[in-house]
Write a protein that holds these residues in place. Structure first.
Motif, PDB file in Angstrom:
ATOM      1  N   LEU A 167       0.822  -1.214   0.000  1.00  0.00           N
ATOM      2  CA  LEU A 167       0.000   0.000   0.000  1.00  0.00           C
ATOM      3  C   LEU A 167       0.853   1.260   0.000  1.00  0.00           C
ATOM      4  CD1 LEU A 167      -2.795  -0.952   2.543  1.00  0.00           C
ATOM      5  CD2 LEU A 167      -2.890  -0.985   0.046  1.00  0.00           C
ATOM      6  N   ARG A 168       2.055   1.152   0.527  1.00  0.00           N
ATOM      7  CA  ARG A 168       2.998   2.260   0.631  1.00  0.00           C
ATOM      8  C   ARG A 168       2.442   3.372   1.520  1.00  0.00           C
ATOM      9  NH1 ARG A 168       7.317   1.600  -2.504  1.00  0.00           N
ATOM     10  NH2 ARG A 168       7.722   3.799  -2.737  1.00  0.00           N
ATOM     11  N   THR A 169       3.318   4.178   2.047  1.00  0.00           N
ATOM     12  CA  THR A 169       2.915   5.264   2.922  1.00  0.00           C
ATOM     13  C   THR A 169       3.178   6.600   2.231  1.00  0.00           C
ATOM     14  OG1 THR A 169       5.074   5.289   3.997  1.00  0.00           O
ATOM     15  CG2 THR A 169       3.367   3.940   5.027  1.00  0.00           C
ATOM     16  N   PRO A 170       2.381   7.619   2.544  1.00  0.00           N
ATOM     17  CA  PRO A 170       2.565   8.910   1.879  1.00  0.00           C
ATOM     18  C   PRO A 170       3.838   9.642   2.290  1.00  0.00           C
ATOM     19  CG  PRO A 170       0.784   9.041   3.485  1.00  0.00           C
ATOM     20  CD  PRO A 170       1.229   7.607   3.421  1.00  0.00           C
ATOM     21  N   GLN A 171       4.404   9.231   3.413  1.00  0.00           N
ATOM     22  CA  GLN A 171       5.664   9.823   3.880  1.00  0.00           C
ATOM     23  C   GLN A 171       6.509   8.724   4.492  1.00  0.00           C
ATOM     24  OE1 GLN A 171       4.719  12.690   6.848  1.00  0.00           O
ATOM     25  NE2 GLN A 171       3.575  11.271   8.106  1.00  0.00           N
ATOM     26  N   PRO A 172       7.814   8.901   4.500  1.00  0.00           N
ATOM     27  CA  PRO A 172       8.663   7.882   5.125  1.00  0.00           C
ATOM     28  C   PRO A 172       8.353   7.788   6.613  1.00  0.00           C
ATOM     29  CG  PRO A 172       9.979   9.458   3.882  1.00  0.00           C
ATOM     30  CD  PRO A 172       8.580   9.984   3.924  1.00  0.00           C
ATOM     31  N   VAL A 173       8.282   6.567   7.126  1.00  0.00           N
ATOM     32  CA  VAL A 173       7.988   6.370   8.541  1.00  0.00           C
ATOM     33  C   VAL A 173       8.792   5.179   9.043  1.00  0.00           C
ATOM     34  CG1 VAL A 173       5.952   4.933   8.153  1.00  0.00           C
ATOM     35  CG2 VAL A 173       6.139   6.241  10.254  1.00  0.00           C
ATOM     36  N   SER A 174       9.256   5.291  10.276  1.00  0.00           N
ATOM     37  CA  SER A 174      10.033   4.223  10.901  1.00  0.00           C
ATOM     38  C   SER A 174       9.923   4.398  12.410  1.00  0.00           C
ATOM     39  CB  SER A 174      11.496   4.306  10.479  1.00  0.00           C
ATOM     40  OG  SER A 174      12.076   5.491  10.990  1.00  0.00           O
ATOM     41  N   ILE A 175      10.387   3.387  13.142  1.00  0.00           N
ATOM     42  CA  ILE A 175      10.420   3.481  14.597  1.00  0.00           C
ATOM     43  C   ILE A 175      11.272   4.685  15.008  1.00  0.00           C
ATOM     44  CG2 ILE A 175      11.199   2.347  16.713  1.00  0.00           C
ATOM     45  CD1 ILE A 175       8.940   0.741  15.717  1.00  0.00           C
ATOM     46  N   LYS A 176      12.383   4.870  14.340  1.00  0.00           N
ATOM     47  CA  LYS A 176      13.273   5.986  14.662  1.00  0.00           C
ATOM     48  C   LYS A 176      12.564   7.329  14.462  1.00  0.00           C
ATOM     49  CE  LYS A 176      17.904   7.691  13.682  1.00  0.00           C
ATOM     50  NZ  LYS A 176      19.137   7.461  12.940  1.00  0.00           N
ATOM     51  N   ARG A 177      11.812   7.454  13.379  1.00  0.00           N
ATOM     52  CA  ARG A 177      11.073   8.701  13.135  1.00  0.00           C
ATOM     53  C   ARG A 177       9.994   8.918  14.193  1.00  0.00           C
ATOM     54  NH1 ARG A 177      11.660  11.056   7.803  1.00  0.00           N
ATOM     55  NH2 ARG A 177      13.039   9.746   6.584  1.00  0.00           N
ATOM     56  N   LEU A 178       9.360   7.830  14.617  1.00  0.00           N
ATOM     57  CA  LEU A 178       8.360   7.941  15.681  1.00  0.00           C
ATOM     58  C   LEU A 178       9.012   8.395  16.982  1.00  0.00           C
ATOM     59  CD1 LEU A 178       5.963   4.930  15.184  1.00  0.00           C
ATOM     60  CD2 LEU A 178       5.339   7.314  15.332  1.00  0.00           C
ATOM     61  N   GLU A 179      10.168   7.852  17.293  1.00  0.00           N
ATOM     62  CA  GLU A 179      10.890   8.252  18.501  1.00  0.00           C
ATOM     63  C   GLU A 179      11.205   9.752  18.454  1.00  0.00           C
ATOM     64  OE1 GLU A 179      11.610   6.423  21.202  1.00  0.00           O
ATOM     65  OE2 GLU A 179      10.716   4.621  20.343  1.00  0.00           O
TER      66      GLU A 179
END
Length: 66
Positions: A46-58
């Protein structure tokens, strides 16, 4: 560091519960990042509209607390 969004979800829902469900715009943005992370783990096609990762959430969580 976990490869599942569970700790980040718990971190999000705890303050929401303390506020009796009231959310501000930054908390809502964080919630959507959680949802996008879930998509990136379980439905990559489905892909995401922006890059996302655990690190970005942190990083986003750290900005919420300042």
């Amino acid at each position: 560091m976990s490869t599942q969004p569970k700790p980040q979800e718990q971190r999000y829902w705890r303050p929401v519960a303390e506020r009796k469900g009231a959310q501000d715009a930054r908390m809502l943005e964080f919630r959507w990042l959680l949802e996008e992370l879930r998509v990136s783990f379980f439905a990559q096609e489905l892909r995401t509209p922006q890059p996302v990762s655990i690190k970005r959430l942190e990083k986003a969580w750290g900005q919420l607390n300042h």
